[in-house]
Design an enzyme around this catalytic site. Structure first.
Site, PDB file in Angstrom:
ATOM      1  N   LYS A 188      -5.856 -15.506 -36.320  1.00 58.19           N
ATOM      2  CA  LYS A 188      -6.716 -15.486 -35.125  1.00 58.19           C
ATOM      3  C   LYS A 188      -5.889 -15.136 -33.878  1.00 58.19           C
ATOM      4  O   LYS A 188      -4.732 -14.782 -33.972  1.00 58.19           O
ATOM      5  CB  LYS A 188      -7.439 -16.824 -34.985  1.00 58.19           C
ATOM      6  CG  LYS A 188      -8.174 -17.265 -36.269  1.00 58.19           C
ATOM      7  CD  LYS A 188      -9.407 -16.429 -36.608  1.00 58.19           C
ATOM      8  CE  LYS A 188      -9.883 -16.607 -38.030  1.00 58.19           C
ATOM      9  NZ  LYS A 188     -10.857 -17.632 -38.285  1.00 58.19           N
TER      10      LYS A 188
HETATM   11  C1  LIG Z   1     -11.687 -18.358 -39.261  1.00 56.59           C
HETATM   12  C2  LIG Z   1     -13.111 -18.661 -39.038  1.00 56.59           C
HETATM   13  C3  LIG Z   1     -13.649 -19.943 -39.211  1.00 56.59           C
HETATM   14  C4  LIG Z   1     -12.886 -21.079 -39.809  1.00 56.59           C
HETATM   15  O1  LIG Z   1     -11.707 -21.305 -39.150  1.00 56.59           O
HETATM   16  P1  LIG Z   1     -10.637 -22.333 -39.778  1.00 56.59           P
HETATM   17  O2  LIG Z   1      -9.817 -22.724 -38.592  1.00 56.59           O
HETATM   18  O3  LIG Z   1      -9.865 -21.536 -40.782  1.00 56.59           O
HETATM   19  O4  LIG Z   1     -11.367 -23.456 -40.379  1.00 56.59           O
HETATM   20  C5  LIG Z   1     -14.976 -20.149 -38.877  1.00 56.59           C
HETATM   21  N1  LIG Z   1     -15.743 -19.149 -38.415  1.00 56.59           N
HETATM   22  C6  LIG Z   1     -15.262 -17.911 -38.263  1.00 56.59           C
HETATM   23  C7  LIG Z   1     -16.167 -16.866 -37.707  1.00 56.59           C
HETATM   24  C8  LIG Z   1     -13.939 -17.619 -38.584  1.00 56.59           C
HETATM   25  O5  LIG Z   1     -13.485 -16.375 -38.456  1.00 56.59           O
END
Ligand SMILES: *Cc1c(COP(=O)(O)O)cnc(C)c1O
Length: 388
Positions: A188
């Site tokens: 991210k």
């Molecule tokens: C990555 C992601 C999540 C989950 O994130 P985590 O921190 O890995 O639990 C939820 N929604 C979206 C749209 C994502 O891209």
């Protein structure tokens, strides 16, 4: 292999983490509130609740909004499964609203059409989760207006969108929603290894989420059912979880926040350059809505398959074979076997399914070099050209 996304860790990050390792608190120490305040201040939100993932943040956000058995949560099919699973964790049901074919975000017009039918049938959703796909903000003004009219609550899944702006203001400021959730997974925009945060302007929601993050246990006398037995006393007043973030992670997060704007600017510049370099190829580049400024978490192209002699999978494979770490965000959630067992089937959300047949995520991360970018473009040009 050029990956589709990659974290960036500096010496300052390493020093920040090491300082925590040398300190008294590896968890439940001072770095957690510091990170929460930092992110909340950045977004213009009053409260932040740091947790161990965005998935956990979505779960406790749903619980704090009272989602439970008999309720329904609506989200988009084009998202990571966590945006929908959070409802199932609460014993609620899930339904989906198809995407806008230009932005690939939940379509407000389709939302309104579905709400009209749901009102007639007495089956309105309690919570709607718009997802800012690729970092591009959803049409939050339209969704907010519908939330008022139809009485549902809104959780923004901004896992892709920390640093994005909507009508000039940061995503997460809560102007058009109840709670916004961020992810700090390494692919991210900024990372804490694993981690997430829920931000809100509502003190009661923040307090509830903080309670649920740590076993539903409180030391606050005002939340206890009776006076404390003694100075050691705590009470469990709800069924919570251990969703805590560590101070090691929070320190990394604080340090990464120093570079958030630079990361988003770097991603934006790369994406703009991709747009230009890909303009002659038989692909659709990501359209940007003028109301928002995307954090550019993902760069998704759509293949113009009618102009190609190769299939989607063949283009994807040809890119992989050339060392390009392409990906596909996302397989429509309603087509997953687990969701099909709940009664969903292919054909239900045609725009999402059309997107899925054509989408490919190209590598994009802030430390990507011009050379890597040019390699991606050259590899894609070769992968698309089947007639030579
Ligand atoms: C990555 C992601 C999540 C989950 O994130 P985590 O921190 O890995 O639990 C939820 N929604 C979206 C749209 C994502 O891209």
């Amino acid at each position: 292999m050029i990956p589709y996304g990659r974290q960036h860790i500096t010496q300052a990050d390493i020093d920040a983490v090491k300082a925590v390792l040398d300190s008294d608190f590896l968890t439940q120490g001072p770095k957690i509130p510091e990170f929460e305040e930092r992110v909340a201040a950045y977004c213009g939100a009053r409260h932040g609740v740091a947790v161990n993932s965005a998935t956990s943040a979505l779960h406790i956000a749903c619980l704090a909004l009272g989602l439970g058995p008999g309720d329904v949560l609506w989200t988009t099919p084009i998202t990571f499964v966590a945006s929908a699973n959070c409802a199932l964790y609460c014993g609620a049901r899930v339904d989906f609203v198809d995407i806008d074919p230009r932005t690939y975000n939940l379509c407000p017009q389709k939302l309104e059409d579905k709400l009209k039918i749901a009102r007639r049938d007495g089956a309105l959703p309690k919570v709607v989760v718009p997802v800012h796909l690729c970092g591009q903000p959803c049409d939050m003004r339209a969704i907010h207006a519908l939330a008022r009219e139809y009485g549902f609550r809104v959780i923004e899944d901004a896992s892709h969108a920390i640093g994005a702006r909507y009508h000039g203001e940061p995503v997460g400021n809560g102007r058009y929603s109840d709670i916004t959730v961020f992810s700090f997974h390494p692919v991210k925009i900024i990372t804490t290894g694993e981690g997430g945060m829920a931000v809100t302007n509502d003190a009661a929601l923040a307090e509830e989420m903080a309670l649920l993050r740590s076993h539903g246990i409180t030391r606050d006398p005002s939340r206890m059912t009776h006076a404390a037995d003694g100075p050691w006393y705590y009470q469990q007043v709800a069924l919570g979880f251990n969703y805590r973030m560590t101070d090691i992670q929070a320190a990394l997060g604080v340090s990464q926040m120093d570079r958030l704007d630079a990361y988003v600017a770097g991603r934006g510049a790369l994406a703009t350059r991709y747009d230009a370099l890909l303009s002659d190829l038989p692909v659709v580049v990501p359209w940007q809505h003028p109301d928002g400024m995307s954090a550019r978490h993902l760069y998704v192209i759509r293949l113009k398959l009618e102009a190609l002699a190769r299939t989607h999978a063949q283009v994807f494979d040809a890119l992989k074979d050339q060392g390009i770490g392409v990906n596909l965000h996302y397989i429509p959630v309603h087509t997953q076997p687990y969701y099909q067992r709940m009664g969903f089937s292919p054909g239900m959300f045609p725009e999402s399914e059309a997107y899925y047949r054509e989408a490919i995520t190209l590598p994009l991360f802030p430390t990507m070099t011009e050379e890597q970018r040019d390699l991606v473009v050259a590899a894609l040009t070769r992968a698309l050209d089947a007639r030579r």
